[in-house]
Every structure is written in structure tokens, then in C-alpha cells.
Design a protein around this motif. Structure first.
Motif, PDB file in Angstrom:
ATOM      1  N   ALA A   1       0.835  -1.209   0.000  1.00  0.00           N
ATOM      2  CA  ALA A   1       0.000   0.000   0.000  1.00  0.00           C
ATOM      3  C   ALA A   1       0.866   1.253   0.000  1.00  0.00           C
ATOM      4  O   ALA A   1       0.562   2.221  -0.713  1.00  0.00           O
ATOM      5  N   GLN A   2       1.943   1.246   0.767  1.00  0.00           N
ATOM      6  CA  GLN A   2       2.817   2.422   0.795  1.00  0.00           C
ATOM      7  C   GLN A   2       3.509   2.627  -0.552  1.00  0.00           C
ATOM      8  O   GLN A   2       3.664   3.756  -1.007  1.00  0.00           O
ATOM      9  N   SER A   3       3.918   1.544  -1.186  1.00  0.00           N
ATOM     10  CA  SER A   3       4.579   1.699  -2.481  1.00  0.00           C
ATOM     11  C   SER A   3       3.601   2.155  -3.553  1.00  0.00           C
ATOM     12  O   SER A   3       3.972   2.926  -4.443  1.00  0.00           O
ATOM     13  N   VAL A   4       2.343   1.720  -3.478  1.00  0.00           N
ATOM     14  CA  VAL A   4       1.329   2.188  -4.429  1.00  0.00           C
ATOM     15  C   VAL A   4       1.076   3.681  -4.226  1.00  0.00           C
ATOM     16  O   VAL A   4       0.932   4.434  -5.194  1.00  0.00           O
ATOM     17  N   ASN A   5       1.063   4.128  -2.973  1.00  0.00           N
ATOM     18  CA  ASN A   5       0.835   5.547  -2.704  1.00  0.00           C
ATOM     19  C   ASN A   5       1.963   6.409  -3.246  1.00  0.00           C
ATOM     20  O   ASN A   5       1.745   7.568  -3.593  1.00  0.00           O
ATOM     21  N   ARG A   6       3.179   5.874  -3.335  1.00  0.00           N
ATOM     22  CA  ARG A   6       4.306   6.636  -3.872  1.00  0.00           C
ATOM     23  C   ARG A   6       4.409   6.528  -5.395  1.00  0.00           C
ATOM     24  O   ARG A   6       5.087   7.321  -6.029  1.00  0.00           O
ATOM     25  N   ALA A   7       3.738   5.564  -5.986  1.00  0.00           N
ATOM     26  CA  ALA A   7       3.846   5.332  -7.425  1.00  0.00           C
ATOM     27  C   ALA A   7       3.095   6.416  -8.205  1.00  0.00           C
ATOM     28  O   ALA A   7       2.187   7.062  -7.697  1.00  0.00           O
ATOM     29  N   GLU A   8       3.499   6.559  -9.458  1.00  0.00           N
ATOM     30  CA  GLU A   8       2.857   7.535 -10.335  1.00  0.00           C
ATOM     31  C   GLU A   8       2.652   6.929 -11.719  1.00  0.00           C
ATOM     32  O   GLU A   8       3.317   5.971 -12.092  1.00  0.00           O
ATOM     33  N   GLY A   9       1.732   7.503 -12.468  1.00  0.00           N
ATOM     34  CA  GLY A   9       1.543   7.143 -13.867  1.00  0.00           C
ATOM     35  C   GLY A   9       1.033   5.730 -14.074  1.00  0.00           C
ATOM     36  O   GLY A   9       0.118   5.268 -13.402  1.00  0.00           O
ATOM     37  N   ARG A  10       1.655   5.052 -15.038  1.00  0.00           N
ATOM     38  CA  ARG A  10       1.221   3.702 -15.412  1.00  0.00           C
ATOM     39  C   ARG A  10       1.397   2.705 -14.283  1.00  0.00           C
ATOM     40  O   ARG A  10       0.588   1.798 -14.107  1.00  0.00           O
ATOM     41  N   ARG A  11       2.464   2.868 -13.510  1.00  0.00           N
ATOM     42  CA  ARG A  11       2.712   1.937 -12.405  1.00  0.00           C
ATOM     43  C   ARG A  11       1.594   2.021 -11.377  1.00  0.00           C
ATOM     44  O   ARG A  11       1.125   1.015 -10.867  1.00  0.00           O
ATOM     45  N   ARG A  12       1.141   3.225 -11.069  1.00  0.00           N
ATOM     46  CA  ARG A  12       0.042   3.395 -10.115  1.00  0.00           C
ATOM     47  C   ARG A  12      -1.251   2.813 -10.686  1.00  0.00           C
ATOM     48  O   ARG A  12      -2.007   2.140  -9.983  1.00  0.00           O
ATOM     49  N   ALA A  13      -1.516   3.071 -11.961  1.00  0.00           N
ATOM     50  CA  ALA A  13      -2.727   2.537 -12.589  1.00  0.00           C
ATOM     51  C   ALA A  13      -2.723   1.013 -12.582  1.00  0.00           C
ATOM     52  O   ALA A  13      -3.752   0.384 -12.307  1.00  0.00           O
ATOM     53  N   PHE A  14      -1.558   0.415 -12.849  1.00  0.00           N
ATOM     54  CA  PHE A  14      -1.467  -1.042 -12.826  1.00  0.00           C
ATOM     55  C   PHE A  14      -1.695  -1.574 -11.416  1.00  0.00           C
ATOM     56  O   PHE A  14      -2.409  -2.568 -11.229  1.00  0.00           O
ATOM     57  N   ALA A  15      -1.123  -0.933 -10.411  1.00  0.00           N
ATOM     58  CA  ALA A  15      -1.305  -1.373  -9.024  1.00  0.00           C
ATOM     59  C   ALA A  15      -2.764  -1.247  -8.602  1.00  0.00           C
ATOM     60  O   ALA A  15      -3.306  -2.136  -7.935  1.00  0.00           O
ATOM     61  N   VAL A  16      -3.414  -0.167  -8.999  1.00  0.00           N
ATOM     62  CA  VAL A  16      -4.832   0.009  -8.679  1.00  0.00           C
ATOM     63  C   VAL A  16      -5.655  -1.074  -9.375  1.00  0.00           C
ATOM     64  O   VAL A  16      -6.593  -1.630  -8.784  1.00  0.00           O
ATOM     65  N   ALA A  17      -5.319  -1.399 -10.606  1.00  0.00           N
ATOM     66  CA  ALA A  17      -6.032  -2.462 -11.322  1.00  0.00           C
ATOM     67  C   ALA A  17      -5.853  -3.809 -10.624  1.00  0.00           C
ATOM     68  O   ALA A  17      -6.814  -4.583 -10.512  1.00  0.00           O
ATOM     69  N   VAL A  18      -4.659  -4.083 -10.128  1.00  0.00           N
ATOM     70  CA  VAL A  18      -4.419  -5.334  -9.393  1.00  0.00           C
ATOM     71  C   VAL A  18      -5.278  -5.380  -8.135  1.00  0.00           C
ATOM     72  O   VAL A  18      -5.902  -6.402  -7.816  1.00  0.00           O
ATOM     73  N   VAL A  19      -5.350  -4.275  -7.411  1.00  0.00           N
ATOM     74  CA  VAL A  19      -6.163  -4.224  -6.195  1.00  0.00           C
ATOM     75  C   VAL A  19      -7.636  -4.418  -6.529  1.00  0.00           C
ATOM     76  O   VAL A  19      -8.345  -5.159  -5.840  1.00  0.00           O
ATOM     77  N   VAL A  20      -8.111  -3.782  -7.589  1.00  0.00           N
ATOM     78  CA  VAL A  20      -9.522  -3.933  -7.983  1.00  0.00           C
ATOM     79  C   VAL A  20      -9.820  -5.380  -8.361  1.00  0.00           C
ATOM     80  O   VAL A  20     -10.851  -5.935  -7.966  1.00  0.00           O
ATOM     81  N   LEU A  21      -8.915  -6.030  -9.082  1.00  0.00           N
ATOM     82  CA  LEU A  21      -9.119  -7.441  -9.435  1.00  0.00           C
ATOM     83  C   LEU A  21      -9.119  -8.329  -8.191  1.00  0.00           C
ATOM     84  O   LEU A  21      -9.915  -9.279  -8.097  1.00  0.00           O
ATOM     85  N   MET A  22      -8.242  -8.030  -7.248  1.00  0.00           N
ATOM     86  CA  MET A  22      -8.227  -8.812  -6.008  1.00  0.00           C
ATOM     87  C   MET A  22      -9.539  -8.639  -5.238  1.00  0.00           C
ATOM     88  O   MET A  22     -10.106  -9.620  -4.741  1.00  0.00           O
ATOM     89  N   LEU A  23     -10.032  -7.401  -5.144  1.00  0.00           N
ATOM     90  CA  LEU A  23     -11.296  -7.162  -4.450  1.00  0.00           C
ATOM     91  C   LEU A  23     -12.461  -7.831  -5.177  1.00  0.00           C
ATOM     92  O   LEU A  23     -13.384  -8.349  -4.540  1.00  0.00           O
ATOM     93  N   PHE A  24     -12.424  -7.820  -6.502  1.00  0.00           N
ATOM     94  CA  PHE A  24     -13.453  -8.521  -7.274  1.00  0.00           C
ATOM     95  C   PHE A  24     -13.424 -10.020  -6.971  1.00  0.00           C
ATOM     96  O   PHE A  24     -14.472 -10.651  -6.797  1.00  0.00           O
TER      97      PHE A  24
END
Length: 96
Positions: free
Chosen positions: A54-77
Motif C-alpha cells: 500500500a505504501q509503495s502504491v501511494n508513492r507510485a505515479e503514472g502507469r505503475r500506479r494505474a497497474f497497481a490500482v487495477a491489481v487491487v480492484v481485481l483482487m477485491l473482485f
């Protein structure tokens, strides 16, 4: 993170860098995490891993952040789908 510990790490490992630079402080924290042994087979170890992610996602920007958010959304799904199936199975077993 103690300020004195950061300065000691900087003196030992990162000689010549500005100890008040936020990026240097994050790098020192990263080096400390890499040196600490983590038991990942415990609940505390797994939660520490989630916190680090979570801390590394909060520091990420751009495509890396979007990919991390997508991974979290898939996990929650996946979790939501599993809970839905479990509830359906229990209702089908007890009411059917």
C-alpha cells in the motif's frame, strides 16, 4: 522511523547524501526493510507485506500506479465473488 537511526544509516551506507532529502529518507527506510528479517508465514508478516504494498502504491505515479490500482480492484473482485459464492452455497444448503 527515528531521525537518529536515519542519520546513522546515512553515515554508514550513504555517505555524502543529504539526510533531509525525502527521497534519501525513503531509500534509507527501504534499505532498513530489506535488512530486517520478515516471517511471511505469520499473520503479522502478511499484514506487513500488505502495508508495504500500500505504501509503495501511494508513492507510485503514472502507469505503475494505474497497474497497481487495477491489481487491487481485481483482487477485491475475486474476494467479492468468493464471498458471493459462499453465501449462495450456504443459503442453498440450509434453505434448500
Amino acid at each position: 522511523m527515528e531521525r537518529g537511526d536515519d542519520r546513522q544509516d546515512l553515515a554508514e551506507d550513504l555517505h555524502g547524501l543529504d539526510p533531509d532529502d525525502p527521497e534519501v529518507r525513503e531509500f534509507v527506510a527501504h534499505r532498513r526493510r530489506m535488512r530486517e528479517p520478515h516471517a511471511k508465514a505469520t499473520v503479522e508478516g502478511m499484514l506487513r507485506g500488505v502495508d508495504d504494498f500500500a505504501q509503495s502504491v501511494n508513492r507510485a505515479e503514472g502507469r505503475r500506479r494505474a497497474f497497481a490500482v487495477a491489481v487491487v480492484v481485481l483482487m477485491l473482485f475475486g474476494v467479492a465473488l468468493t464471498v458471493w459464492n459462499a453465501v449462495g452455497f450456504m443459503l442453498g444448503t440450509f434453505l434448500g
